[in-house]
Write an enzyme that holds these catalytic residues in place. Structure first.
Site, PDB file in Angstrom:
ATOM      1  N   ASP A 123       0.857  -1.180   0.000  1.00  0.00           N
ATOM      2  CA  ASP A 123       0.000   0.000   0.000  1.00  0.00           C
ATOM      3  C   ASP A 123       0.892   1.228   0.000  1.00  0.00           C
ATOM      4  O   ASP A 123       1.776   1.382   0.860  1.00  0.00           O
ATOM      5  CB  ASP A 123      -0.917  -0.009   1.230  1.00  0.00           C
ATOM      6  CG  ASP A 123      -1.936   1.120   1.173  1.00  0.00           C
ATOM      7  OD1 ASP A 123      -3.055   0.872   0.724  1.00  0.00           O
ATOM      8  OD2 ASP A 123      -1.581   2.242   1.578  1.00  0.00           O
ATOM      9  N   ILE A 124       0.677   2.118  -0.994  1.00  0.00           N
ATOM     10  CA  ILE A 124       1.481   3.349  -1.068  1.00  0.00           C
ATOM     11  C   ILE A 124       1.078   4.257   0.086  1.00  0.00           C
ATOM     12  O   ILE A 124      -0.112   4.557   0.263  1.00  0.00           O
ATOM     13  CB  ILE A 124       1.275   4.044  -2.423  1.00  0.00           C
ATOM     14  CG1 ILE A 124       1.753   3.122  -3.552  1.00  0.00           C
ATOM     15  CG2 ILE A 124       2.010   5.367  -2.476  1.00  0.00           C
ATOM     16  CD1 ILE A 124       1.525   3.681  -4.938  1.00  0.00           C
ATOM     17  N   GLU A 182      -4.543   2.287  -4.393  1.00  0.00           N
ATOM     18  CA  GLU A 182      -3.081   2.306  -4.272  1.00  0.00           C
ATOM     19  C   GLU A 182      -2.539   1.011  -3.700  1.00  0.00           C
ATOM     20  O   GLU A 182      -1.384   0.968  -3.271  1.00  0.00           O
ATOM     21  CB  GLU A 182      -2.651   3.502  -3.392  1.00  0.00           C
ATOM     22  CG  GLU A 182      -3.039   3.387  -1.909  1.00  0.00           C
ATOM     23  CD  GLU A 182      -4.424   3.921  -1.608  1.00  0.00           C
ATOM     24  OE1 GLU A 182      -4.680   4.276  -0.460  1.00  0.00           O
ATOM     25  OE2 GLU A 182      -5.260   3.984  -2.537  1.00  0.00           O
TER      26      GLU A 182
END
Length: 716
Positions: A580-581, A623
């Protein structure tokens, strides 16, 4: 020489006509009479059998589709329960009405047409969402006392367990999930809420299902037990207009389960069970009247034919009769061979998604249609496999591989591009051995000759040692929308292969009739290959995220299930990374969604560069990304996670005047250490990702041994 009297010649003419009339009556009229009578008598029985078979196929397909729909309802209900559990955990076990309404609206939006309700521990409704009628049903499915989890799971409505969700005349697929949490400082699990999802099985839903499956008749949902009562049914097919309506008389004749024919329809009735807790009835009209009419028309033709035949033959002279007989035999032989070829190739076109079966049928059909000793067909794999569109070419990683290479195909999944067949004699075997090399030579000449684009659709005839007379023709395909404008603008097919036939040493040259058949078979082969290319392209697009070029969630589900099945058979291992960004919402809010898309594409390219060709990289959503590391344990997964962290923070993500450093958090879980199913491993990886974010982000964490409660990742 004594002249033949006119009367004698007339007598010979009469005798010739009589003999021909008798012979042709036996060869043509009698079979017509017998065949027409048989067809007229057996048509109703045959039609009932065909209708019952069609109804069985419709029922089996509908049960499988509805079971898949039940699995989706169950999965969506569990996701909603997990969201409520996460909220309750953060709020000391309390579930507010506003939060419950948000989760219910979100769950209902994920499955249009369904309704979702959230109840408190005392079976009081907190929130509901969905269409008004469906919401009225779902709010009536309240969890009953006592509140124990085991009792609830054993008695609660569950389509996956084969338990209906409502009573009376309303049919639907229901799932109910308790929301259990561990209060702070306690090891006991407490139910703080219950989530119920209900998807109606009404006329609209069954009509959509019937259309999607291409069912030939009507689908109806019946009560699970007792005398059969129709709860819902699809609209009547336009072509039959009510002919397959399940009447009360038909319902009284139905067995508990099985298929058959009654009241002018074929029917198939399935038993309730996991995935579909109702009985499903499929009906198809018999429609035997046309077939019976054809039979009696043949009988009438057989009765009238002899008189007409006699009048015609009385006017035919002996030389003309001989020529007509010879021509008739040749025409009959040609028609039989051509009909056999068309039948074989019709079967091939029905399996255009299976290239191996297509090639095998093409060679066998061509061998019979051209009376050859051997046949070979060659297709070039890179030409058959559809090209990657320009929009996805930007997703190439530093290693230079395509985004579509993430399909995870194994060696056995690759396309077969060659097939040969020959007669079972020395001449045929020798010709068959020589054809593969000849096919490659002809294909090379097609693509190497500037005039090929105009001439490759015409057979090239030659004489070759070992093969005898040889005829070769190109196989062409239509351009796909994803190909270049120049490719699409040619207005003609481009060659992707070649079809070669040989008569064998000493064989006769190919005549115009056989070359015409070869041309037609090559053209239809090109059409079938074009259909395969379109199917492969549609399948690739359905499994690809258009922004990053990576696989999408559908590919993740397919690949993860396949990899876990392979690992379980060979006692292998598999590691899942969930990424996960960090603070991606802030990136979008600060620099705009355009720059956010650039970050996603750039990160996807960096991610591809950190894994192997055999690994699968997918965009899970937003994301979030998921990586499947084949034949890799948890330690190996941690090393890959560290490489991804370094790649993400090695240099900022840039576009024009924007330069923004971005980090990523990673959860690591392994099969079978952290779970025995795809859901368990993904949940373990998500739990580890949650731990990485909780510990400060920009790091990786390995899943803990226990991960029973569903956890939702923190925002950003």
């Amino acid at each position: 020489m004594t002249p033949v009297p006119v009367e004698a010649g007339a007598g010979a003419h009469t005798r010739l006509g009589s003999r021909l009339a008798v012979v042709l009556a036996l060869l043509a009229v009698v079979p017509l009479l017998v065949g027409g009578t048989v067809i007229g008598l057996i048509a109703p029985t045959h039609a009932r059998s065909v209708a019952a078979g069609a109804a069985t196929r419709d029922a089996d397909a509908a049960v499988v589709a509805l079971a898949g729909h039940c699995d989706a309802v169950r999965a969506g209900n569990r996701v909603a329960a997990g969201e409520v559990a996460a909220f309750a955990t953060r709020n000391d076990g309390a579930v507010t009405r506003e939060a419950a309404q948000i989760f219910a609206d979100r769950a209902a939006a994920r499955r249009p047409g369904s309704a979702v309700a959230v109840f408190d521990p005392d079976a009081r409704l907190i929130a509901g969402a969905g269409p008004a009628r469906a919401r009225g049903v779902v709010t009536s499915i309240a969890p009953q006392e006592p509140q124990g989890q085991e009792v609830l799971e054993e008695s609660a409505p569950s389509c996956s367990a084969g338990r209906v969700g409502t009573t009376g005349d309303v049919a639907g697929l229901a799932e109910i999930s308790p929301v259990l949490i561990n209060p702070a400082g306690s090891t006991a699990r407490v139910r703080v809420a219950t989530v119920v999802t209900w998807s109606p099985l009404d006329e609209a839903a069954l009509t959509v299902l019937r259309t999607r499956l291409g069912a030939s008749g009507r689908l109806a949902v019946l009560t699970p037990a007792g005398p059969p009562v129709v709860l819902a049914s699809s609209g009547d097919p336009v072509e039959d207009e009510g002919a397959d309506l399940p009447t009360a008389r038909l319902l009284r004749q139905l067995p508990p389960t099985g298929s058959g024919a009654a009241e002018g329809v074929g029917y198939a009735l399935t038993a309730p069970g996991p995935g579909l807790p109702y009985r499903l009835l499929a009906t198809t009209a018999t429609g035997h009247g046309v077939l019976a009419l054809i039979g009696w028309i043949l009988v009438a033709a057989a009765l009238i034919g002899p008189a007409v035949l006699w009048l015609v033959l009385m006017r035919v002279t002996r030389p003309v009769a001989d020529e007509l007989s010879a021509a008739g035999e040749e025409l009959l032989t040609g028609r039989v061979a051509l009909a056999d070829s068309l039948d074989r190739f019709g079967e091939a076109l029905a399996h255009t998604h299976d290239l191996n079966e297509l090639l095998g049928t093409v060679t066998g059909t061509t061998l019979a249609a051209t009376e050859a000793a051997a046949v070979a067909v060659l297709l070039v794999a890179d030409e058959v496999d559809p090209p990657v569109p320009a929009a996805l070419a930007a997703a190439r990683g530093p290693a230079g591989r395509r985004a579509s290479d993430q399909s995870g195909r194994r060696e056995g999944d690759r396309l077969s591009v060659r097939s040969e067949v020959g007669r079972a004699d020395p001449q045929g075997e020798e010709a068959r051995a020589a054809l593969p090399a000849l096919a490659e030579q002809h294909y090379a000449s097609f693509i190497g000759n500037p005039q090929t684009s105009q001439a490759f659709t015409e057979p090239a005839v030659s004489e070759r040692p070992g093969a005898g007379p040889v005829a070769a023709i190109g196989i062409g395909v239509d351009a796909l929308p994803v190909e270049s404008p120049a490719e699409r603008g040619r207005g003609r097919r481009r060659p992707v292969g070649v079809l070669v036939v040989a008569r064998g040493e000493g064989g006769e040259t190919f005549d115009a009739l056989h070359l015409t058949r070869l041309r037609a078979l090559a053209s239809q082969t090109g059409t079938a290959v074009t259909n395969i290319r379109r199917y492969l392209e549609v399948r690739r697009l359905s499994m690809t995220d258009t922004l990053t070029g990576l696989g999408n969630r559908a590919q993740l589900v397919s690949s993860l299930s396949r990899e876990i099945a392979a690992a379980s058979r060979g006692n292998g291992v598999l590691t899942v990374l969930m990424l996960d960004i960090d603070h991606f919402k802030m990136v979008n809010d600060t620099w705009g969604h355009g720059f956010g898309d650039i970050v996603l594409r750039d990160f996807a390219a960096r991610l591809l560069a950190c894994v192997r060709e055999a690994d699968t990289v997918t965009r899970y959503g937003g994301e979030e990304f998921v990586v499947l590391l084949r034949d890799t344990d948890a330690d190996g997964g941690c090393r890959v996670a560290e490489r991804v962290l370094v790649a993400a923070r090695s240099h900022p993500f840039e576009d024009a005047d924007v330069s923004q450093p971005v980090t990523v958090s990673i959860g690591v879980a392994a099969y079978p250490r952290d779970g025995r199913s795809a859901d368990d491993v993904l949940q373990a990886a998500d739990s580890a990702l949650y731990a990485a974010k909780r510990d400060g982000r920009n790091r990786w964490r390995v899943a803990e041994p226990s991960h029973n409660a569903p956890i939702v990742s923190l925002p950003g």
